[in-house]
Write a protein that holds these residues in place. Structure first.
Motif, PDB file in Angstrom:
ATOM      1  N   TYR A  73       0.721   1.511   9.942  1.00  0.00           N
ATOM      2  CA  TYR A  73       1.719   2.081   9.026  1.00  0.00           C
ATOM      3  C   TYR A  73       1.068   2.791   7.843  1.00  0.00           C
ATOM      4  CZ  TYR A  73       1.394  -2.317   6.257  1.00  0.00           C
ATOM      5  OH  TYR A  73       0.964  -3.391   5.504  1.00  0.00           O
ATOM      6  N   ALA A  74      -0.146   2.367   7.454  1.00  0.00           N
ATOM      7  CA  ALA A  74      -0.838   3.084   6.377  1.00  0.00           C
ATOM      8  C   ALA A  74      -1.198   4.501   6.830  1.00  0.00           C
ATOM      9  CB  ALA A  74      -2.093   2.326   5.964  1.00  0.00           C
ATOM     10  N   PHE A  75      -1.651   4.622   8.074  1.00  0.00           N
ATOM     11  CA  PHE A  75      -1.996   5.944   8.603  1.00  0.00           C
ATOM     12  C   PHE A  75      -0.744   6.802   8.823  1.00  0.00           C
ATOM     13  CE2 PHE A  75      -6.112   4.066  10.405  1.00  0.00           C
ATOM     14  CZ  PHE A  75      -6.864   4.610   9.364  1.00  0.00           C
ATOM     15  N   ILE A  76       0.353   6.183   9.228  1.00  0.00           N
ATOM     16  CA  ILE A  76       1.597   6.943   9.403  1.00  0.00           C
ATOM     17  C   ILE A  76       2.071   7.489   8.059  1.00  0.00           C
ATOM     18  CG2 ILE A  76       4.067   6.714   9.912  1.00  0.00           C
ATOM     19  CD1 ILE A  76       3.287   4.869  12.221  1.00  0.00           C
ATOM     20  N   GLY A  77       2.078   6.627   7.037  1.00  0.00           N
ATOM     21  CA  GLY A  77       2.477   7.087   5.708  1.00  0.00           C
ATOM     22  C   GLY A  77       1.582   8.191   5.191  1.00  0.00           C
ATOM     23  N   LEU A 135      -8.095   3.183   2.074  1.00  0.00           N
ATOM     24  CA  LEU A 135      -6.689   3.308   2.434  1.00  0.00           C
ATOM     25  C   LEU A 135      -5.803   3.459   1.202  1.00  0.00           C
ATOM     26  CD1 LEU A 135      -6.049   0.902   5.431  1.00  0.00           C
ATOM     27  CD2 LEU A 135      -5.708   3.357   5.339  1.00  0.00           C
ATOM     28  N   PHE A 136      -6.125   2.710   0.140  1.00  0.00           N
ATOM     29  CA  PHE A 136      -5.346   2.814  -1.094  1.00  0.00           C
ATOM     30  C   PHE A 136      -5.405   4.237  -1.642  1.00  0.00           C
ATOM     31  CE2 PHE A 136      -5.303  -1.853  -2.755  1.00  0.00           C
ATOM     32  CZ  PHE A 136      -4.639  -2.231  -1.592  1.00  0.00           C
ATOM     33  N   LEU A 137      -6.598   4.813  -1.694  1.00  0.00           N
ATOM     34  CA  LEU A 137      -6.759   6.159  -2.226  1.00  0.00           C
ATOM     35  C   LEU A 137      -6.065   7.190  -1.333  1.00  0.00           C
ATOM     36  CD1 LEU A 137     -10.497   5.993  -3.338  1.00  0.00           C
ATOM     37  CD2 LEU A 137      -8.508   6.140  -4.847  1.00  0.00           C
ATOM     38  N   ALA A 138      -6.153   7.006  -0.021  1.00  0.00           N
ATOM     39  CA  ALA A 138      -5.520   7.947   0.904  1.00  0.00           C
ATOM     40  C   ALA A 138      -4.003   7.892   0.781  1.00  0.00           C
ATOM     41  CB  ALA A 138      -5.954   7.642   2.339  1.00  0.00           C
ATOM     42  N   CYS A 139      -3.445   6.692   0.854  1.00  0.00           N
ATOM     43  CA  CYS A 139      -1.984   6.556   0.785  1.00  0.00           C
ATOM     44  C   CYS A 139      -1.458   6.983  -0.584  1.00  0.00           C
ATOM     45  CB  CYS A 139      -1.581   5.109   1.070  1.00  0.00           C
ATOM     46  SG  CYS A 139      -1.773   4.628   2.794  1.00  0.00           S
ATOM     47  N   VAL A 193       0.831  -1.198   0.000  1.00  0.00           N
ATOM     48  CA  VAL A 193       0.000   0.000   0.000  1.00  0.00           C
ATOM     49  C   VAL A 193       0.871   1.255   0.000  1.00  0.00           C
ATOM     50  CG1 VAL A 193      -0.210   0.194   2.516  1.00  0.00           C
ATOM     51  CG2 VAL A 193      -2.025   1.059   1.071  1.00  0.00           C
ATOM     52  N   LEU A 194       2.076   1.147   0.574  1.00  0.00           N
ATOM     53  CA  LEU A 194       2.972   2.298   0.633  1.00  0.00           C
ATOM     54  C   LEU A 194       3.642   2.575  -0.706  1.00  0.00           C
ATOM     55  CD1 LEU A 194       4.579   1.522   4.104  1.00  0.00           C
ATOM     56  CD2 LEU A 194       2.771   3.160   3.599  1.00  0.00           C
TER      57      LEU A 194
END
Length: 474
Positions: free
Chosen positions: A197-201, A285-289, A48-49
């Protein structure tokens, strides 16, 4: 009779004294929540990152469009898969314990073999890729501390090999977990850290934007110019499409997840709800990251916004994000490996049903932990983990091979087999409007797979020409 069919007729002796399901096996207790947890553990991975890089290659229009399209296709086809868990009726029919068995029930033997080669080849390959990804994140933690102490221009390169060895040792112990049904606690921890880690990124990217340091973006992505040739642009677009499409995949473990569900309400109904919830959360999450990362770094978006050091400070938060990646992959490794372990052990049980080495469980106590030790499980799973770790150390660019395996697996596992099974189950007439619509979707996804495979092969050829075995430093 193949391995799956033979195994489905075997009822372990330990199940005879407990409450059982309609197939004679121990009562299943999973529900929509546990199934969703397993789905999130698999699909919301460290990849995801890398979606910010994919977004940078495609631009806003194609990037967002492909992410949403892949998510919608996934919900549709995974719902087809859910209906095929039982045969011939999706509610009252006989259970299919594996993807291969479902393909065999609905499409026959040749398709069954084709499915098995792709499915288990991909599962084995993914575990090697996880060893590489974990070591990359562990090295990134060390580099974050190094850059913080010595400056961003300091020489901070470290070998991945010690970290791969440590990861392998840990997986040898975790691989002794008997089966997929015992993984809920590990999947829950992994799913929580994946959000971490998705939210951190995403949060670090948002902080860059709020500080006014965001880079210029484009509706069509990276522009052709002095740094990027037309050929490079095409290859990058192929690779980006593949990254997004393959990020949606959990087909390799979908029936293992379904086989944990209680039968009331029907398994297919529960799994469809889990598909919608899990894939919807994945898409957000994909769109946000992807979107925030691209907005922060523009055309210079790194391949991974945490391990590629798009951020240096706060170093402790970058390090924490990579810690979350490691914890997540430790759990995801088992979610992906257990189906592979299962098929090998079922085959050994069928071939040597009277062997104590293969079948006998030894009650064991280690300190305060009580468990049942099986010698075959101990030996063969240890050998599997060791071989995978050695391959990862020898070829740390194996992610390119993994991408190829994933590209090859995307179309047949996520699109082709589900559509063909759905057509067979619902008796959809050839040349009908619905048949044409399904085949158009089938062909479009096939083209995406071909393009992603071409991009992976090019990346493999580039790495092989410049790499020296066992000497990689990150």
């Amino acid at each position: 009779m193949d391995i799956e069919e033979a195994a489905s007729n075997v009822v372990p002796a330990t199940h005879k004294s407990v409450e059982v399901d309609d197939d004679g096996r121990s009562k299943r207790t999973g529900d929509v929540l546990t199934a969703t947890t397993h789905i999130i553990t698999v699909v919301i991975g460290a990849g995801v990152l890398a979606l910010a890089w994919a977004m940078a290659q495609l631009g806003w229009i194609a990037g967002i469009g492909i992410m949403i399209a892949c998510s919608c296709i996934s919900i549709l086809t995974y719902n087809f898969i859910a209906d095929c868990y039982r045969y011939p009726d999706p509610v009252t029919g006989k259970r299919n314990y594996t993807y291969m068995q479902a393909v065999n029930s609905y499409l026959g033997g040749k398709m069954h073999v084709f499915c098995g080669l792709i499915l288990y080849g991909k599962l084995a390959g993914v575990t090697v890729g996880y060893a590489i990804t974990t070591s990359t994140s562990l090295v990134a933690i060390k580099k974050a501390i190094c850059f913080h102490e010595k400056g961003h221009d300091a020489y901070c390169k470290f070998s991945n090999n010690p970290y791969m060895i440590g990861f392998g040792i840990g997986q040898i112990f975790l691989s002794q977990i008997p089966d997929f049904h015992k993984l809920t606690w590990l999947s829950t921890i992994a799913a929580i850290t994946s959000f971490g880690y998705a939210f951190i990124g995403s949060g670090l990217s948002l902080a860059v934007l709020l500080s006014g340091k965001g880079q210029a973006t484009s509706l069509t992505g990276v522009k052709v110019g002095a740094e990027v040739t037309e050929a490079d642009k095409i290859w990058r677009v192929f690779s980006a499409m593949g990254n997004i499409a393959l990020a949606c995949s959990f087909a390799t473990v979908v029936y293992d997840i379904m086989d944990t569900l209680k039968s009331d309400p029907p398994e297919n109904q529960q799994m469809k709800k889990a598909n919608v919830v899990g894939i919807s959360m994945m898409t957000v999450l994909f769109l946000a990251c992807g979107g925030l990362g691209y907005a922060a770094f523009g055309e210079h978006t790194p391949g991974n916004i945490l391990t590629g050091f798009g951020f240096y400070e706060p170093f402790w938060l970058v390090a924490l994000g990579n810690v979350f990646i490691v914890i997540h992959i430790v759990g995801a490794y088992q979610v992906m490996a257990q189906p592979f372990f299962r098929i090998v052990e079922m085959g050994a049980n069928i071939m040597w049903p009277h062997s104590d080495f293969i079948n006998k469980e030894h009650p064991t106590k280690l300190w305060i932990f009580k468990f049942r030790l099986n010698m075959f499980r101990l030996v063969w799973r240890t050998i599997f983990v060791v071989i995978g770790t050695i391959i990862a150390m020898a070829m740390p660019f194996f992610h390119a091979f993994l991408a190829l395996l994933g590209a090859i697996g995307f179309w047949p596992l996520i699109v082709f087999f589900p559509i063909q099974m759905h057509i067979a189950q619902r008796n959809i007439k050839v040349a009908s409007l619905k048949w044409y619509a399904l085949q158009l979707l089938n062909f479009t996804c096939f083209l995406i797979t071909v393009l992603a495979a071409i991009g992976s092969i090019r990346e493999i050829s580039k790495n092989i020409s410049k790499y020296r075995i066992f000497t990689y430093k990150q």
